[in-house]
Each structure stands twice: as structure tokens, then as C-alpha cells.
Design a protein around this motif. Structure first.
Motif, PDB file in Angstrom:
ATOM      1  N   ASP A 294       7.877  -6.279  -5.859  1.00 53.97           N
ATOM      2  CA  ASP A 294       8.080  -4.851  -6.109  1.00 53.97           C
ATOM      3  C   ASP A 294       6.720  -4.150  -6.089  1.00 53.97           C
ATOM      4  O   ASP A 294       6.267  -3.549  -7.065  1.00 53.97           O
ATOM      5  CB  ASP A 294       8.770  -4.643  -7.454  1.00 53.97           C
ATOM      6  CG  ASP A 294       9.286  -3.221  -7.613  1.00 53.97           C
ATOM      7  OD1 ASP A 294       9.209  -2.449  -6.641  1.00 53.97           O
ATOM      8  OD2 ASP A 294       9.756  -2.884  -8.719  1.00 53.97           O
ATOM      9  N   THR A 295       6.063  -4.260  -4.939  1.00 53.13           N
ATOM     10  CA  THR A 295       4.728  -3.699  -4.730  1.00 53.13           C
ATOM     11  C   THR A 295       4.651  -3.162  -3.309  1.00 53.13           C
ATOM     12  O   THR A 295       5.621  -3.232  -2.552  1.00 53.13           O
ATOM     13  CB  THR A 295       3.648  -4.787  -4.893  1.00 53.13           C
ATOM     14  OG1 THR A 295       3.860  -5.809  -3.897  1.00 53.13           O
ATOM     15  CG2 THR A 295       3.676  -5.409  -6.284  1.00 53.13           C
ATOM     16  N   GLU A 296       3.487  -2.661  -2.914  1.00 53.93           N
ATOM     17  CA  GLU A 296       3.231  -2.343  -1.518  1.00 53.93           C
ATOM     18  C   GLU A 296       2.887  -3.667  -0.847  1.00 53.93           C
ATOM     19  O   GLU A 296       1.736  -4.088  -0.793  1.00 53.93           O
ATOM     20  CB  GLU A 296       2.090  -1.340  -1.408  1.00 53.93           C
ATOM     21  CG  GLU A 296       1.887  -0.795  -0.015  1.00 53.93           C
ATOM     22  CD  GLU A 296       0.832   0.301   0.030  1.00 53.93           C
ATOM     23  OE1 GLU A 296       0.398   0.626   1.160  1.00 53.93           O
ATOM     24  OE2 GLU A 296       0.450   0.828  -1.037  1.00 53.93           O
ATOM     25  N   THR A 297       3.915  -4.356  -0.362  1.00 60.12           N
ATOM     26  CA  THR A 297       3.783  -5.785  -0.031  1.00 60.12           C
ATOM     27  C   THR A 297       2.859  -6.081   1.146  1.00 60.12           C
ATOM     28  O   THR A 297       2.403  -7.211   1.290  1.00 60.12           O
ATOM     29  CB  THR A 297       5.173  -6.397   0.259  1.00 60.12           C
ATOM     30  OG1 THR A 297       5.804  -5.648   1.310  1.00 60.12           O
ATOM     31  CG2 THR A 297       6.041  -6.370  -0.978  1.00 60.12           C
ATOM     32  N   ARG A 298       2.553  -5.092   1.976  1.00 66.64           N
ATOM     33  CA  ARG A 298       1.587  -5.346   3.049  1.00 66.64           C
ATOM     34  C   ARG A 298       0.185  -5.560   2.496  1.00 66.64           C
ATOM     35  O   ARG A 298      -0.652  -6.197   3.127  1.00 66.64           O
ATOM     36  CB  ARG A 298       1.570  -4.193   4.053  1.00 66.64           C
ATOM     37  CG  ARG A 298       2.841  -4.033   4.882  1.00 66.64           C
ATOM     38  CD  ARG A 298       2.750  -2.806   5.762  1.00 66.64           C
ATOM     39  NE  ARG A 298       2.472  -1.608   4.972  1.00 66.64           N
ATOM     40  CZ  ARG A 298       1.661  -0.627   5.345  1.00 66.64           C
ATOM     41  NH1 ARG A 298       1.042  -0.701   6.509  1.00 66.64           N
ATOM     42  NH2 ARG A 298       1.469   0.429   4.581  1.00 66.64           N
TER      43      ARG A 298
END
Length: 611
Positions: A173-177
Motif C-alpha cells: 500500500d505504497t507508491e510501489t514503483r
């Protein structure tokens, strides 16, 4: 709702609208060409359209979310990496992968990646849990499931009920890039898995055709547990070529749509409009009235995607300077009620409301191309609005056994003719398909799809939505299946039997849930913990499906054929003068049921409570 004669539409009204439509015509004609002029083996669909836009306008913003902005090129390259990864894992055209993600870039990129390789994304309704959630996933037999960390706990509760060979993927649940996180035990980290794969377009996009599945959208239909409706690339291209081009967005536009993207209004209608114009789609995880106009300003939105309930929430909010401090001039969606249409346009300075009508499984659609008030618009597809006897719950047929269309201004059942150009793609369950197809409607051998919706004929192929037939009702922008809620309520240890239906509350959209229940022998209402009862319902039902009203019967009445007289209960609603039974209500912002008193009833009628 009384019908205004000014809502009727004739040829003269159409002529008056032509100057407004003329500037749109080149874009509309281009869209219609793409929608209709293609062969069975012509590459088509979401990935084809997106790749074309990424090639022509790579730097344009495509998706805006919180503080993130992804260009068409970035989203396309990211989808290519995921697509190449899945191809390497043996995922093939027609394989199903279920998605349980909130509105965020990972949701859009996953759908796009699967579209590129011809796999089908099952868009799980993330408000589901328990047996309803496991049913929805098992229904489509996915090869894999992609779960966002925000839903991991809910998914883990039913994980053991799924096919043991389904591969589980996880997005942090993050900016996975930038921050891929560490996947929990039993899951593969999809961000890390795909990171080493190439960014160039997959060759498989050129082999995805109109009949190939794009995604499954879940609908409650009229009875039972959720149904999975197949939505193919040809149907997406039709929506892209019609709805998508009619709103006429361009590279300077941003469409803000805080809608659940697992629904067709968001993922089909809104995203089509954006891609067709090279515009940006801005969204948030969950709709918020208090943050709505702040988001509009933050994203510099020029257009809105809506459902009617959102419009009512915005009107209910206190008047603010933000109401007109924006550049929004147009909006697209469904469910705008005639009683708030004009007020909404005036308060928020909206000049164009492209109300539209379609269903996930249906074959007939309307769009308000001519920008009339109080209508779902015009339909180019073959349809009819036929006479329907609501008391007997059946079509009215003449002496020859054929149906009869209603006159201008009258209400009837909307049905869509099934043709090669407007096919009925159907459900995963063949028996359910048979139940919604009407045979020998106007002549022997013809076939029509039964929408289950009542429409008013406004003339010149325009219509106005009136209500849904059958047991399904709409509340908080969601379709509620009464059979599903009844089954869950009857599992409660205090409840013996339950009948669920929708009732109208003044100044609200749709119908609120009401359950007529009998308590188990020995259970006394005065001794029931009403707060716990409400909490129990909330734990097993989506928020929109929790009954707002409870009517407590000593014994539920049945007909001679052992059916409950649901229409009678609907007509009585929560009117205390028509019922001698105790009625409970869950008032707005309350976490319990309370007894409905004459004073509370009067306050509801006078709109002192905002449900």
C-alpha cells in the motif's frame, strides 16, 4: 415523481441543439468509426487504444492519484513489464486473474497489463467480505489473484476457500514503483516480480479481438449472490467510440472520478472518455464530500464522473466559495435525479450533464448527447419500452401474444433487441442468461434482453429512468440483492425469518434497505441489544446493504403459494399509520437502531435527517 411536459422531446428541440453539437461532430464521427467499422480479426480494445495514445502523446498525464502523476508512456511501460512477466509465467489469452485493489495506479496498470495479453481481469467488489467475497472469486476460477495490502486481512479470511493452485500476488500500500515493500508469507510481490521485465509493448496486443474477454464486472442482478458479467474488448471499443468521444475531452482536460473503479461507470465510461481525448483521470480511494472540491482544485479538474448519490451529497453540503472556484463545465455518469438536476447545474456552474444509461450485462445504452435536462439521453441501438403490469409482475401482451410499446410520456419496461450489432454477451451462468432473454416480443422469432428497468418514453428515442423492477434496489450508488441480504440476516442467531426490500425516503436517491423480520422463539425485542444488532449486520454486509429500517413481525404473512407479499410491504414502507408492528431505524451518523416514533417519522418526511 410527477412528470413535466417540458421534458418531452421533439424534432424541433433536436434542431435547437445542433449548434451546440456541431463542434463535437469530428470527434464523435471518429469515435463511431472506431466503434463500428472493424472486423472480427481486427486488433481492438483497451490496450490498442492506450498504446496508440502512449505513442502519440507519451508525456501527457494519464492517471493522477494523491501526489502521484503517471504519463501515458510511464503507465504503458509499467503495464508492459507486468504483461511480459505474466506471459513468462504461462498466462494465456482467456485466463482469469482476480483483482482486489483500491482506486490507485496499481489497479489501472494491472487491468491494462492483462488487456495487453488477452487475459481477463475479474474486478472484485472490494466492499465484499466473507462468503460473498469467496463466491465472487471462485465463480470465475482465477489462475491468480492480485491483492492490495489494504485488503489483505479481508482476503486472508476467505483465502482457504479458494482453489489451492491459484497464485497469490501482492502490492504494497505504497507508491510501489519506488517502494515495493516485502510481501507477506504466501504471496509474491508483483512489483518486484515485474521489475526486471522489458518495457516495450507486448506483441500479444495485436492478437486481441472484439470477442475476447477484457474483464468480469460483478452485478447483483435481481436475485441470489453476485453474478460475473463478461465485458469483452468489442464492447469496450463500442463504449470508447460512443461515450468516450461524445464528452469530447482533450489533452488539457482532467476528469475527476472518485467512484469505485470496479464498477462500469468508473472503469469503462470515465476511463474511455479520458483515453479518447488524451486527457488525465484523477481519482481517490474513496469518495469524500468534504474533500471533493479540494480535490477538484488540486487536480485542476475540468470534468467530473459521477453517480447520482454523489450529486445529492454535494448539494446537501453547506454552500461554499469552492462551489464555483473551479473550471469544471461538464460531467458524465448516471443516476442524476430530475428533482436536483437544475439546482445542481445552477449551484456548481455546470453547463453539460451527459447522463447515460447502461448496465454491465445489457445490450442497450443511452447517452445525453443533445444535453437535455432530466433524461438518460438518446439511444442509437434498437430498443423498446413496452407495457408492463407491475401488480401481476408480467409483460402486457395482446391477443396475438405480442408486446405493445408505450406511448410518449408513458412508463414501461425497457428491453434491448438482440442483434449482431447489439449482442447479449451474458453471464457466466447459462441458466441466468435464459432468464433475462425475452422471446417472440413483437414477432415470432425475435429476442430481446430484459433490462429489469422502468423507463419513461420522452420521444425522439429519448428516455427517462424511473425505477428498477424486481427485488434488486439501488442505494448509495450500489445495487442491493434482497435475496443475498435475506440469506445473511437469517443466519443471525436472533432472527428466524427475513424479507428485504427497498423503500423510498424523501429527498434521497434510490431506495433504502428495509427488512421485515421475525425473531426466534423466546426472543423479546425489549431485551435485544440494538447497537450490537446493528454492529452484527455491519460485520457481514457492505455498508450500503445494511438495512436502514427493521420491521418486527410476530409472523410474516405468506400467499397461498408460500411467497411473501413483498409489493404490499414495499407500499407500506416505514409509514407508522400503515403498520401496527414496531419499526426500528438506523439514523444517519448513528451506530445503533432506535424505535421509529411519530416524531422521528415526521422529521424524516421533512428531510431533517440526511440519509
Amino acid at each position: 415523481m410527477k412528470q413535466s411536459s417540458t421534458d418531452m422531446i421533439g424534432l424541433r428541440d433536436i434542431f435547437h441543439k445542433i449548434p451546440q453539437i456541431a463542434p463535437k461532430l469530428p470527434h464523435i464521427l471518429s469515435g463511431l468509426k472506431q466503434a463500428y467499422l472493424h472486423g472480427q480479426k481486427t486488433p481492438i480494445g483497451l490496450a490498442v487504444a492506450f498504446e496508440k495514445m502512449a505513442q502519440h502523446y507519451p508525456e501527457r498525464p494519464a492517471v493522477l492519484f494523491e501526489q502521484q502523476s503517471l504519463s501515458y508512456q510511464q503507465l504503458n511501460q509499467w503495464a508492459n513489464q507486468i504483461g511480459h512477466y505474466f506471459l513468462a509465467q504461462g498466462i494465456q489469452k482467456g485466463d482469469v486473474i482476480a483483482l482486489m485493489l483500491s482506486n490507485r495506479p496499481e489497479f489501472f496498470v494491472s487491468i491494462l497489463a492483462l488487456a495487453k495479453i488477452g487475459a481477463i481481469a475479474a474486478l472484485v467488489n472490494t466492499s465484499q467480505s466473507g462468503k460473498v467475497l469467496s463466491h465472487s472469486i471462485r465463480l470465475v476460477q482465477p489462475k491468480a489473484v492480485i491483492v492490495g495490502d489494504e485488503y489483505q486481512q479481508v482476503f486472508n479470511a476467505i483465502r482457504h476457500e479458494l482453489h489451492s493452485d491459484a497464485v497469490l500476488y501482492w502490492f504494497a500500500d505504497t507508491e510501489t514503483r519506488k517502494q515495493s515493500g516485502i510481501a507477506p508469507e504466501g504471496y509474491l510481490n508483483l512489483a518486484r516480480c515485474a521489475d526486471a521485465f522489458p518495457e516495450f509493448n507486448t506483441t500479444t496486443t495485436k492478437h486481441v479481438y472484439a470477442k475476447d474477454g477484457l474483464f468480469y464486472i460483478y452485478t447483483s442482478g435481481t436475485t441470489g449472490l453476485p453474478k460475473a458479467v463478461i465485458f469483452n474488448h468489442g464492447r469496450w471499443a463500442l463504449a470508447y467510440g460512443t461515450y468516450g468521444h461524445m464528452l469530447n475531452l482533450n489533452c488539457n482536460d482532467v476528469l475527476y472520478a472518485p467512484l469505485p473503479m470496479y464498477h462500469a461507470t468508473g472503469i469503462v465510461v470515465c476511463w474511455c472518455c479520458v483515453i479518447a481525448g488524451g486527457a488525465a483521470l484523477a481519482t481517490r480511494r474513496k469518495y469524500s464530500t468534504s474533500h471533493f472540491w479540494q480535490d477538484v482544485a488540486k487536480f485542476n479538474a475540468s470534468a467530473l464522473g459521477y453517480v447520482g448519490e454523489i450529486c445529492r451529497y454535494l448539494l446537501d453540503a453547506p454552500v461554499s466559495e469552492q462551489d464555483r472556484q473551479h473550471r469544471v463545465s461538464k460531467m458524465i455518469g448516471n443516476g442524476m435525479r430530475p428533482n436536483i438536476w437544475y439546482e445542481f447545474k445552477q449551484r456548481f456552474g455546470i453547463s453539460e450533464i451527459m447522463e447515460m444509461y447502461a448496465s454491465s450485462e445489457g445490450n442497450v445504452g443511452f447517452s445525453n448527447l443533445f444535453n437535455f435536462d432530466n433524461t438518460v439521453g438518446f439511444s442509437p441501438t434498437p430498443f423498446a419500452i413496452v407495457q408492463y403490469d407491475q401488480e401481476k409482475n408480467q409483460l402486457v401482451r395482446n391477443a396475438q401474444g405480442f408486446c405493445q410499446s408505450v406511448q410518449k410520456g408513458e412508463v414501461g419496461l425497457l428491453i434491448g433487441k438482440i442483434t449482431k450489432r447489439s449482442p447479449f454477451d451474458g453471464y457466466t451462468d447459462a441458466d441466468k442468461n435464459h432468464a433475462v432473454i425475452l422471446q417472440n416480443v413483437f414477432k415470432t422469432g425475435d429476442a430481446y434482453f430484459n433490462t429489469g428497468d422502468l423507463m419513461r418514453n420522452l420521444g425522439f428515442r429519448h428516455a427517462q429512468f424511473v425505477d428498477r423492477l424486481g427485488d434488486t434496489f439501488r442505494w448509495k450508488g450500489e445495487n442491493v440483492s434482497t435475496a443475498e441480504v435475506e440469506g445473511i440476516l437469517c443466519e443471525h442467531p436472533l432472527i428466524h425469518d427475513a424479507v428485504v426490500y427497498g423503500v423510498e425516503i424523501p429527498q434521497t436517491n434510490g431506495r433504502a434497505g428495509m427488512a421485515s423480520i421475525t425473531l426466534n422463539a423466546g426472543t423479546v425485542l425489549a431485551e435485544v441489544d440494538l447497537a450490537k444488532l446493528w454492529q452484527d449486520f455491519k460485520q457481514v454486509l457492505p455498508a450500503y446493504a445494511v438495512p436502514v429500517f427493521l420491521r418486527i413481525h410476530e409472523q410474516l404473512e405468506t400467499t397461498s403459494t408460500f411467497k411473501y407479499p413483498k409489493q404490499k410491504l414495499k407500499n407500506q414502507g416505514f409509514d407508522l399509520q400503515q403498520s401496527h408492528d414496531p419499526i426500528l431505524v438506523n439514523l444517519p451518523n448513528s451506530q445503533t437502531y432506535c424505535v421509529l416514533t411519530p416524531e422521528i417519522f415526521a422529521n424524516i418526511q421533512q428531510y431533517h435527517y440526511r440519509f
